[in-house]
Design a protein around this motif. Structure first.
Motif, short mmCIF file in Angstrom:
data_model
loop_
_atom_site.label_atom_id
_atom_site.label_comp_id
_atom_site.label_asym_id
_atom_site.label_seq_id
_atom_site.Cartn_x
_atom_site.Cartn_y
_atom_site.Cartn_z
N GLY A 52 5.08 4.32 -4.79
CA GLY A 52 4.05 5.15 -4.20
C GLY A 52 2.67 5.03 -3.76
O GLY A 52 1.98 4.74 -5.21
N ALA A 53 2.47 6.47 -2.61
CA ALA A 53 0.96 6.02 -2.81
C ALA A 53 0.63 7.24 -4.22
O ALA A 53 2.05 7.78 -4.61
CB ALA A 53 0.75 7.34 -1.99
N PRO A 54 -0.15 7.30 -4.97
CA PRO A 54 -1.60 5.99 -4.46
C PRO A 54 -2.55 5.26 -4.27
O PRO A 54 -2.94 4.10 -5.18
CB PRO A 54 -2.85 7.35 -4.82
N PHE A 55 -0.57 4.04 -5.43
CA PHE A 55 -1.11 3.24 -6.18
C PHE A 55 -1.02 1.90 -4.60
O PHE A 55 -0.03 1.99 -3.53
CB PHE A 55 0.62 2.49 -6.69
N TYR A 56 -1.14 0.57 -5.49
CA TYR A 56 -1.49 0.00 -4.60
C TYR A 56 -0.42 -1.53 -5.33
O TYR A 56 -1.32 -2.15 -6.50
CB TYR A 56 -2.77 -0.89 -4.12
N SER A 57 0.80 -1.86 -5.13
CA SER A 57 1.04 -2.76 -6.10
C SER A 57 0.45 -3.90 -6.14
O SER A 57 0.14 -4.82 -3.98
CB SER A 57 2.50 -2.58 -5.95
N TYR A 58 0.24 -5.82 -6.02
CA TYR A 58 -0.20 -6.12 -5.89
C TYR A 58 0.70 -7.65 -6.68
O TYR A 58 1.47 -7.22 -8.07
CB TYR A 58 -1.63 -6.66 -6.08
N GLY A 59 0.33 -8.70 -6.67
CA GLY A 59 0.56 -9.62 -6.91
C GLY A 59 0.36 -11.75 -6.78
O GLY A 59 0.66 -11.57 -5.50
N TRP A 60 -0.05 -12.45 -7.93
CA TRP A 60 -0.06 -13.67 -7.47
C TRP A 60 0.42 -15.02 -8.30
O TRP A 60 0.31 -14.64 -9.76
CB TRP A 60 -1.28 -13.74 -7.14
N GLY A 86 0.52 -6.36 -10.91
CA GLY A 86 0.68 -4.60 -11.00
C GLY A 86 0.66 -3.57 -10.38
O GLY A 86 0.41 -3.87 -8.68
N GLY A 87 0.11 -2.70 -10.30
CA GLY A 87 -0.05 -1.40 -9.86
C GLY A 87 -1.68 -0.76 -10.04
O GLY A 87 -1.41 0.08 -10.86
N THR A 88 -2.05 -0.89 -9.35
CA THR A 88 -3.49 -0.76 -9.53
C THR A 88 -4.17 0.10 -7.84
O THR A 88 -3.52 1.13 -7.18
CB THR A 88 -5.03 -1.59 -9.04
N SER A 105 -8.80 -4.66 -0.08
CA SER A 105 -8.86 -5.12 -1.49
C SER A 105 -8.87 -4.06 -2.47
O SER A 105 -9.31 -3.05 -2.37
CB SER A 105 -10.27 -6.26 -0.76
N VAL A 106 -7.56 -4.04 -2.88
CA VAL A 106 -7.59 -4.02 -4.23
C VAL A 106 -8.73 -4.14 -5.28
O VAL A 106 -9.32 -5.67 -5.52
CB VAL A 106 -6.52 -3.29 -4.45
N ALA A 136 0.94 -0.92 -0.16
CA ALA A 136 0.06 0.06 -0.31
C ALA A 136 0.92 1.35 -0.18
O ALA A 136 1.27 1.28 1.15
CB ALA A 136 -1.29 0.05 1.58
N GLY A 137 0.68 2.26 -0.87
CA GLY A 137 1.05 3.14 -1.43
C GLY A 137 3.17 3.06 -0.53
O GLY A 137 4.10 2.23 -2.01
#
Length: 329
Positions: free
Chosen positions: A123-131, A140-142, A281-282, A6-7
């Motif tokens: 960084g903010a305002p993005f949320y990086s995620y992966g699976w 990605g970065g949402t 949750s993103v 988160a950010g």
């Protein structure tokens, strides 16, 4: 493995093997991973080990040099779906829907999972995620939060309306983009007003570098405790990713349109983390999906009565280009 960042915070990483569960655990850490239609009966994935790291290289995900052979997108297929959506709007069946165009490619060498290490630290305002689960995965970065829940305090957002950053001034007064955003914001407020006291912030512009979006923060003090799974089904898909109105018929239309454009099942789905009693949750957009060496970058756009095909096609390309830039592609 799975991760969420988160950010400017650390990456929270789950290492497998994972165990799957129908409900969230009472304690500990669990990831929520489902598809867009929420068809997984056991979406809660509990890792064997959880770590917090400042860099993905700490878990062995180093950047790699990669080359992808991309296939040409089919504008005719998207144009046909765009026309069908306009017909449904004209008939009063829907006010809005969100078609998806997917660009496919093949890695010249290696496995899609190797590209996770290429993800630019955002960084903010993005949320990086992966699976990653064997041969398949996504990362990605949402910029979009579905919701965050801590006790009876729920935070969410409306994020809709898109333009290039250098068009910010005209974007701020663009009637079509404002209407698209208000569809999302007003629907979210309506969905939450019967379960809590809702506070909606003023509409603002979120700057993501290459792109800008309209953004509205929404805070809810719930009247009573609510389960995470119940809230996911109440809020997903928001009108930013789904149809308006959201009915069985309009959801099925959207599912058919996504399938025709070969949209990955997890695009736009909730992807979340339960940790220390707080759930976040993103919305899994702005990402890369893979199966083996086959990769895909989907992008969606909100279509309302005022939408124009050439503008939406351009928006889809801009979103995919932002993903390629974040992954060094």
């Amino acid at each position: 493995m799975a991760f969420i960042k988160a950010g400017d915070g650390p990456y929270v990483v789950g290492l497998g093997p994972f165990t799957s569960h129908a409900a969230a655990p009472d304690a500990g850490t669990a990831f929520y991973c489902n598809d867009f239609t929420l068809s997984d009966p056991e979406p809660w994935k509990v890792p064997t080990e959880t770590r917090e790291v400042e860099s993905l290289e700490e878990i062995g995900l180093a950047p790699v040099s990669s080359s992808v052979t991309w296939q040409d997108l089919d504008p005719e297929g998207f144009a046909a779906i765009f026309a069908e959506i306009n017909e449904m709007i004209g008939r009063g069946v829907i006010e809005k829907s969100v078609p998806v165009a997917t660009e496919h490619g093949t890695l010249e060498s290696g496995h899609g999972c190797s590209l996770m290490g290429n993800l630019t630290p955002l960084g903010a305002p993005f949320y990086s995620y992966g699976w990653s689960d064997g041969e398949r995965g996504f990362c990605g970065g949402t910029p979009e939060l579905l919701f965050e829940l801590d006790g009876r305090q729920l935070s969410t957002m409306a994020l809709a309306g898109t333009a290039k950053a250098d068009e910010r001034e005209v974007f701020a007064v663009d009637g079509k983009e404002i209407r698209e955003h208000e569809f999302v914001a007003q629907t979210l407020v309506a969905k939450l007003s019967d379960i809590g006291s809702v506070t909606r912030a003023e509409r603002s512009i979120m700057d993501l570098g290459q792109l800008v979006h309209f953004h509205t923060s929404i805070e809810v003090e719930l009247f009573a405790l609510r389960g995470v799974d119940e809230l996911i089904r109440r809020l997903h898909p928001t009108p930013a990713l789904g149809p308006l109105p959201r009915t069985e018929q309009t959801l099925q239309m959207l599912a058919d349109w996504r399938q025709r454009m070969q949209c990955p099942e997890q695009f736009g789905a909730p992807f979340g983390l339960l940790k220390d009693g707080t759930f976040r949750s993103v919305v899994a957009i702005r990402g890369l999906h893979w199966q083996g060496a086959e990769v895909a970058i989907p992008s969606g756009c909100g279509v309302i009565e005022a939408s124009r095909l050439v503008n939406e096609w351009r928006e889809l390309r801009l979103k995919r280009e932002a993903v390629k830039a974040a992954l060094g592609l």
